[in-house]
Design an enzyme around this catalytic site. Structure first.
Site, PDB file in Angstrom:
ATOM      1  N   SER A 139      16.007 -16.005  24.411  1.00  0.00           N
ATOM      2  CA  SER A 139      15.001 -15.225  25.139  1.00  0.00           C
ATOM      3  C   SER A 139      14.945 -15.619  26.616  1.00  0.00           C
ATOM      4  O   SER A 139      15.253 -16.743  26.996  1.00  0.00           O
ATOM      5  CB  SER A 139      13.615 -15.440  24.522  1.00  0.00           C
ATOM      6  OG  SER A 139      13.628 -15.163  23.147  1.00  0.00           O
TER       7      SER A 139
HETATM    8  N1  SAH Z   1      13.731 -18.083  19.692  1.00  0.00           N
HETATM    9  C1  SAH Z   1      15.125 -17.787  19.902  1.00  0.00           C
HETATM   10  C2  SAH Z   1      15.328 -16.325  20.098  1.00  0.00           C
HETATM   11  C3  SAH Z   1      16.524 -15.863  19.352  1.00  0.00           C
HETATM   12  S1  SAH Z   1      16.664 -14.105  19.162  1.00  0.00           S
HETATM   13  C4  SAH Z   1      15.683 -18.594  21.052  1.00  0.00           C
HETATM   14  O1  SAH Z   1      14.904 -19.182  21.817  1.00  0.00           O
HETATM   15  O2  SAH Z   1      16.900 -18.691  21.164  1.00  0.00           O
HETATM   16  C5  SAH Z   1      15.791 -13.853  17.650  1.00  0.00           C
HETATM   17  C6  SAH Z   1      16.332 -14.540  16.440  1.00  0.00           C
HETATM   18  O3  SAH Z   1      15.629 -14.002  15.324  1.00  0.00           O
HETATM   19  C7  SAH Z   1      17.812 -14.321  16.152  1.00  0.00           C
HETATM   20  O4  SAH Z   1      18.448 -15.556  16.033  1.00  0.00           O
HETATM   21  C8  SAH Z   1      17.824 -13.563  14.826  1.00  0.00           C
HETATM   22  O5  SAH Z   1      18.906 -13.916  13.982  1.00  0.00           O
HETATM   23  C9  SAH Z   1      16.504 -13.993  14.223  1.00  0.00           C
HETATM   24  N2  SAH Z   1      15.986 -13.087  13.195  1.00  0.00           N
HETATM   25  C10 SAH Z   1      16.002 -11.740  13.148  1.00  0.00           C
HETATM   26  N3  SAH Z   1      15.424 -11.284  12.033  1.00  0.00           N
HETATM   27  C11 SAH Z   1      15.022 -12.397  11.341  1.00  0.00           C
HETATM   28  C12 SAH Z   1      14.376 -12.598  10.097  1.00  0.00           C
HETATM   29  N4  SAH Z   1      14.011 -11.572   9.302  1.00  0.00           N
HETATM   30  N5  SAH Z   1      14.133 -13.862   9.700  1.00  0.00           N
HETATM   31  C13 SAH Z   1      14.494 -14.925  10.467  1.00  0.00           C
HETATM   32  N6  SAH Z   1      15.114 -14.790  11.650  1.00  0.00           N
HETATM   33  C14 SAH Z   1      15.372 -13.542  12.088  1.00  0.00           C
END
Ligand code: SAH
Length: 219
Positions: free
Chosen positions: A66
């Protein structure tokens, strides 16, 4: 304080923090933690030199780390709206950057990720940083992590089309959920449990852009 990691220059990081302040981030604890968190270790080497730009960056598997502004905003909204935070649940561990920011501000962080290789990398980074108050789980975070709840705060870094009812159920009395909702157009929502009732108060904060919350898990 985080241990054992090389840092880019203080000036580069200060510039990012100044940018966050210019955009209206005011929580000093959040700004301090972000100033001292090495964002470059959450990226592949080829992208590490861009770590202190205020932009979302790819982390593989179609996912993104993010944007710093978004991390700061979500974290300050969570801290500002919640009472005493003991346990926080994060949905979407991804790179582990938001997890790392949270872990320096609240006693216990639980984080769920559906893509196993991303979780493995995040786990290694958290270990490297010496963070011991984080528990990770490979699962569909749309169902939260009921065994560890309830949580005073839940933060989702992936966007569902509608509020997952399971997450609401896992909120402690007066607990708060910070979550992007929508599809092509998304808005950050702040949802607060009203005392120990089953009533919730919702505030729509601002437009955001997140990867979608996807059902099921992937190896
Ligand atoms: N907080 C992260 C943001 C990553 S993007 C950071 O700082 O890097 C969002 C993440 O949510 C992705 O890795 C994606 O795989 C995950 N995601 C999407 N749907 C999900 C679900 N149902 N359960 C768990 N993770 C999920």
């Amino acid at each position: 304080m985080l241990q054992g990691v090389g840092m880019t220059s203080a000036r580069t990081r200060d510039r990012l923090i100044q940018r966050l302040v210019d955009q209206g981030v005011t929580n000093m604890r959040v700004l301090d933690v972000m100033r001292n968190t090495p964002r470059h270790i959450f990226l592949d080497e080829a992208l590490a030199h861009r770590a202190y730009e205020d932009t979302a960056l790819p982390i593989g598997h179609g996912q993104t780390l993010s944007q710093p502004y978004t991390v700061a905003r979500m974290t300050e909204i969570l801290l500002g709206a919640a009472g005493k935070l003991d346990k926080v649940l994060e949905v979407g561990t991804g790179s582990g950057y938001q997890t790392t920011v949270l872990a320096q501000l609240v006693p216990q962080v639980y984080s769920v990720e559906r893509i196993k290789p991303l979780q493995d990398k995040a786990r290694e980074r958290l270990r490297q940083l010496g963070l011991r108050n984080v528990s990770l789980r490979h699962a569909d975070g749309g169902f939260g992590w009921p065994e560890m709840g309830p949580y005073e705060g839940i933060l989702s870094t992936a966007a569902p089309h509608a509020v997952p009812q399971e997450l609401l159920k896992q909120l402690a009395p007066s607990g708060v959920l910070v979550i992007p909702i929508g599809g092509r157009e998304q808005h950050l929502h702040l949802i607060m449990r009203d005392g120990d009732s089953d009533n919730f108060v919702t505030r729509v904060i601002e437009p955001v852009k997140f990867v979608p919350l996807v059902s099921g898990t992937s190896r």
